[in-house]
Design a protein around this motif. Structure first.
Motif, PDB file in Angstrom:
ATOM      1  N   SER A 193      -9.467 -58.157  -1.124  1.00  0.00           N
ATOM      2  CA  SER A 193      -8.648 -58.849  -0.108  1.00  0.00           C
ATOM      3  C   SER A 193      -7.315 -58.183   0.083  1.00  0.00           C
ATOM      4  N   ASP A 194      -6.965 -57.142  -1.070  1.00  0.00           N
ATOM      5  CA  ASP A 194      -5.515 -56.626  -0.623  1.00  0.00           C
ATOM      6  C   ASP A 194      -5.769 -55.509   0.502  1.00  0.00           C
ATOM      7  N   LEU A 195      -6.871 -55.228   0.895  1.00  0.00           N
ATOM      8  CA  LEU A 195      -7.182 -54.150   1.963  1.00  0.00           C
ATOM      9  C   LEU A 195      -7.006 -54.507   3.245  1.00  0.00           C
ATOM     10  N   VAL A 196      -6.515 -55.992   3.311  1.00  0.00           N
ATOM     11  CA  VAL A 196      -6.512 -56.607   4.561  1.00  0.00           C
ATOM     12  C   VAL A 196      -5.381 -57.750   4.401  1.00  0.00           C
ATOM     13  N   ASP A 197      -4.343 -57.765   5.085  1.00  0.00           N
ATOM     14  CA  ASP A 197      -3.294 -58.767   4.996  1.00  0.00           C
ATOM     15  C   ASP A 197      -3.868 -59.881   5.965  1.00  0.00           C
TER      16      ASP A 197
ATOM     17  N   ASP B 229     -14.452 -56.007  -2.200  1.00  0.00           N
ATOM     18  CA  ASP B 229     -14.264 -55.907  -3.458  1.00  0.00           C
ATOM     19  C   ASP B 229     -15.234 -54.551  -3.988  1.00  0.00           C
ATOM     20  N   GLU B 230     -16.379 -54.600  -3.393  1.00  0.00           N
ATOM     21  CA  GLU B 230     -17.413 -53.681  -3.680  1.00  0.00           C
ATOM     22  C   GLU B 230     -16.714 -52.224  -3.069  1.00  0.00           C
ATOM     23  N   VAL B 231     -16.232 -52.209  -1.851  1.00  0.00           N
ATOM     24  CA  VAL B 231     -15.574 -51.110  -1.697  1.00  0.00           C
ATOM     25  C   VAL B 231     -14.604 -50.443  -2.648  1.00  0.00           C
ATOM     26  N   VAL B 232     -13.789 -51.375  -2.911  1.00  0.00           N
ATOM     27  CA  VAL B 232     -12.612 -51.057  -3.806  1.00  0.00           C
ATOM     28  C   VAL B 232     -13.107 -50.702  -5.166  1.00  0.00           C
ATOM     29  N   GLY B 233     -14.440 -51.225  -5.647  1.00  0.00           N
ATOM     30  CA  GLY B 233     -15.052 -50.876  -6.879  1.00  0.00           C
ATOM     31  C   GLY B 233     -15.544 -49.648  -6.825  1.00  0.00           C
ATOM     32  N   ARG B 234     -16.100 -49.355  -5.761  1.00  0.00           N
ATOM     33  CA  ARG B 234     -16.700 -47.892  -5.432  1.00  0.00           C
ATOM     34  C   ARG B 234     -15.782 -46.920  -5.570  1.00  0.00           C
ATOM     35  N   LYS B 235     -14.534 -47.153  -4.861  1.00  0.00           N
ATOM     36  CA  LYS B 235     -13.456 -46.107  -4.776  1.00  0.00           C
ATOM     37  C   LYS B 235     -12.800 -45.865  -6.144  1.00  0.00           C
ATOM     38  N   ARG B 236     -12.604 -46.969  -6.887  1.00  0.00           N
ATOM     39  CA  ARG B 236     -11.996 -46.698  -8.277  1.00  0.00           C
ATOM     40  C   ARG B 236     -12.892 -45.978  -9.156  1.00  0.00           C
ATOM     41  N   ALA B 237     -14.264 -46.236  -9.106  1.00  0.00           N
ATOM     42  CA  ALA B 237     -15.375 -45.359  -9.744  1.00  0.00           C
ATOM     43  C   ALA B 237     -15.495 -44.186  -9.579  1.00  0.00           C
ATOM     44  N   ALA B 238     -15.532 -43.851  -8.235  1.00  0.00           N
ATOM     45  CA  ALA B 238     -15.174 -42.419  -8.031  1.00  0.00           C
ATOM     46  C   ALA B 238     -14.269 -41.574  -8.452  1.00  0.00           C
ATOM     47  N   ASP B 239     -12.873 -42.339  -8.238  1.00  0.00           N
ATOM     48  CA  ASP B 239     -11.679 -41.641  -8.612  1.00  0.00           C
ATOM     49  C   ASP B 239     -11.700 -41.313 -10.044  1.00  0.00           C
ATOM     50  N   GLU B 240     -11.999 -42.383 -11.019  1.00  0.00           N
ATOM     51  CA  GLU B 240     -11.970 -42.272 -12.591  1.00  0.00           C
ATOM     52  C   GLU B 240     -13.009 -41.303 -12.698  1.00  0.00           C
TER      53      GLU B 240
ATOM     54  N   GLY C  83     -23.541 -56.240   4.659  1.00  0.00           N
ATOM     55  CA  GLY C  83     -21.931 -55.491   4.863  1.00  0.00           C
ATOM     56  C   GLY C  83     -21.826 -54.487   3.658  1.00  0.00           C
ATOM     57  N   THR C  84     -22.201 -55.225   2.438  1.00  0.00           N
ATOM     58  CA  THR C  84     -21.843 -54.233   1.293  1.00  0.00           C
ATOM     59  C   THR C  84     -22.654 -52.835   1.506  1.00  0.00           C
ATOM     60  N   GLU C  85     -23.999 -52.995   1.943  1.00  0.00           N
ATOM     61  CA  GLU C  85     -24.795 -51.878   2.114  1.00  0.00           C
ATOM     62  C   GLU C  85     -24.294 -50.620   3.191  1.00  0.00           C
ATOM     63  N   VAL C  86     -23.798 -51.423   4.246  1.00  0.00           N
ATOM     64  CA  VAL C  86     -23.241 -50.422   5.294  1.00  0.00           C
ATOM     65  C   VAL C  86     -22.022 -49.621   4.860  1.00  0.00           C
ATOM     66  N   MET C  87     -21.314 -50.281   4.093  1.00  0.00           N
ATOM     67  CA  MET C  87     -20.125 -49.547   3.755  1.00  0.00           C
ATOM     68  C   MET C  87     -20.389 -48.309   3.182  1.00  0.00           C
ATOM     69  N   PRO C  88     -20.054 -46.960   3.198  1.00  0.00           N
ATOM     70  CA  PRO C  88     -20.473 -45.727   2.958  1.00  0.00           C
ATOM     71  C   PRO C  88     -19.767 -45.550   1.497  1.00  0.00           C
ATOM     72  N   GLU C  89     -20.146 -44.863   0.651  1.00  0.00           N
ATOM     73  CA  GLU C  89     -19.747 -44.284  -0.728  1.00  0.00           C
ATOM     74  C   GLU C  89     -18.502 -43.485  -0.066  1.00  0.00           C
ATOM     75  N   PRO C  90     -17.641 -43.563  -1.090  1.00  0.00           N
ATOM     76  CA  PRO C  90     -16.100 -42.671  -0.798  1.00  0.00           C
ATOM     77  C   PRO C  90     -16.574 -41.177  -0.497  1.00  0.00           C
ATOM     78  N   ASP C  91     -17.547 -40.595  -1.157  1.00  0.00           N
ATOM     79  CA  ASP C  91     -17.409 -39.330  -0.985  1.00  0.00           C
ATOM     80  C   ASP C  91     -18.459 -39.014   0.348  1.00  0.00           C
ATOM     81  N   GLN C  92     -18.889 -40.123   0.888  1.00  0.00           N
ATOM     82  CA  GLN C  92     -19.576 -39.966   2.376  1.00  0.00           C
ATOM     83  C   GLN C  92     -18.853 -40.230   3.458  1.00  0.00           C
ATOM     84  N   MET C  93     -17.547 -40.852   3.290  1.00  0.00           N
ATOM     85  CA  MET C  93     -16.807 -41.371   4.218  1.00  0.00           C
ATOM     86  C   MET C  93     -16.588 -40.326   5.285  1.00  0.00           C
TER      87      MET C  93
END
Length: 381
Positions: free
Chosen positions: A23-27, A108-119, A227-237
């Motif tokens: 939810s922090d991604l959008v105010d 949440d899923e988008v943030v989790g993917r991004k965090r996992a990819a960064d780690e 919606g979660t499926e359609v969101m691309p993986e971070p490295d595919q963005m």
């Protein structure tokens, strides 16, 4: 004009390891406030006209209950909240809350993917993943909130009524008074008849979701999953952005749908499943509002003819925005869904058609919307 009540509080999404929530991604609060400032208030009115409009819309909501129930052979259970009459700002606030609740798990899923990819990337380099600071979070969510505000502002001038699924709380039926007044003036139709006609459509949606207890949760869950499926993986963005830019001219010309640009073939199949359900819901509401007929709405045929022409007659800018937002596809849902409902009802009657509400398995599949006989054969044998 009546405003929406404060939404019910719900638990916020769980944060990731660095404290960042989806939810922090959008105010959303900022988006609602900014959209409310941006949107024009509506058509000019004379003294007492707004009060009369609000009172008549409330009356129309009550009047619609019995004809819809007898036509659809489905009833809204006792104790269902009464309809709300809102202005554009009220619609914006309600939908900002609902959009935030609907998209929270997806983000949440988008943030989790991004965090996992960064780690993972940091570990491969023997470093710690960079943390997102509170200032960067705040600035980013405000920028995104500004973009959402523009979307909410534009949409709030188009919607006549809505059954808000309210993933965060209690669903409510809403009528957007200034938009109904604008539409009836543009169409030059009998105001009482038009207001009741709109109420028939929206009451049908309320019946669908209240008489069929599992439908709301099913639709919310499917929409979130897709919606979660359609969101691309971070490295595919980056690659996906290139594809969108390449295909955008086709979307603007109307050659392709925005969902065809955003999704893979497998994801399009899942989107098609949701589209089939939306076609059913919208088509069913259109059929019921028309089948109530002259016994309740004397000028129903005239209203339908003029309203259909109005849907075709949007200006160039309006058409472009509709295509970008996928609203052209929504217009097709009304038409295709109505054809399906009428064809099935002609073959097996209203009670036979109502088997569609038995379970998720009896909802029409994408191919069946265009081939009602296939649905009849599958469900009725």
């Amino acid at each position: 004009m009546t405003q929406t009540p404060a939404p019910e509080d719900t638990a916020p999404p769980a944060p990731t390891a660095d404290g960042l929530r989806g939810s922090d991604l959008v105010d959303w609060d900022f988006a609602a406030a900014a959209a409310s400032r941006l949107v024009p208030p509506g058509p000019r009115t004379v003294r007492g006209e707004v009060e009369e409009l609000v009172a008549e819309l409330r009356q129309a909501a009550g009047t619609a209950v019995e004809p819809v129930a007898s036509t659809a052979r489905m009833s809204t259970p006792p104790g269902t909240p009464a309809a709300l009459v809102v202005d554009r700002a009220g619609w914006i606030r309600a939908n900002a809350v609902s959009m935030g609740a609907m998209l929270g798990p997806v983000l949440d899923e988008v943030v989790g993917r991004k965090r996992a990819a960064d780690e993972a990337r940091a570990r491969s380099r023997g470093k710690e993943a960079a943390q997102v600071g509170p200032t960067a979070q705040r600035v980013g969510s405000t920028i995104t909130g500004t973009e959402v505000a523009g979307l909410l502002s534009w949409m709030s001038t188009k919607v006549l009524g809505q059954y808000d699924l309210a993933p965060q709380g209690t669903p409510r039926l809403m009528f957007v008074a200034p938009n109904i007044l604008t539409a009836e003036r543009e169409l030059d139709v009998v105001p009482r008849d038009f207001r009741l006609w709109v109420a028939m459509h929206e009451e049908t949606h309320r019946v669908q979701f209240t008489a069929v207890p599992w439908l709301r949760d099913h639709l919310i869950a499917r929409a979130r999953a897709v919606g979660t499926e359609v969101m691309p993986e971070p490295d595919q963005m980056q690659q996906r952005l290139k594809e969108i830019v390449t295909q955008l001219p086709g979307v603007l010309r109307g050659d392709t749908d925005i969902t065809q640009v955003l999704a893979t073939p497998e994801q399009r199949e899942h989107l098609a499943e949701i589209t089939a359900v939306m076609s059913l819901l919208e088509g069913h509401a259109d059929v019921v509002m028309d089948e109530v007929g002259p016994r309740v709405i004397p000028t129903v045929k005239e209203i339908r003819a003029r309203f259909t022409e109005r849907r075709k007659g949007a200006g160039n800018v309006d058409k472009i925005l509709r295509r970008l937002l996928g609203m052209e596809a929504k217009m097709r849902q009304y038409r295709d869904g109505a054809v399906f409902v009428r064809a099935v009802t002609d073959q097996v009657g209203v009670d036979g058609f109502n088997q569609v509400w038995t379970s998720p398995e009896t909802l029409p599949r994408p191919a069946e919307i265009a081939d009602p006989q296939a649905w009849v054969a599958r469900v009725h044998g």
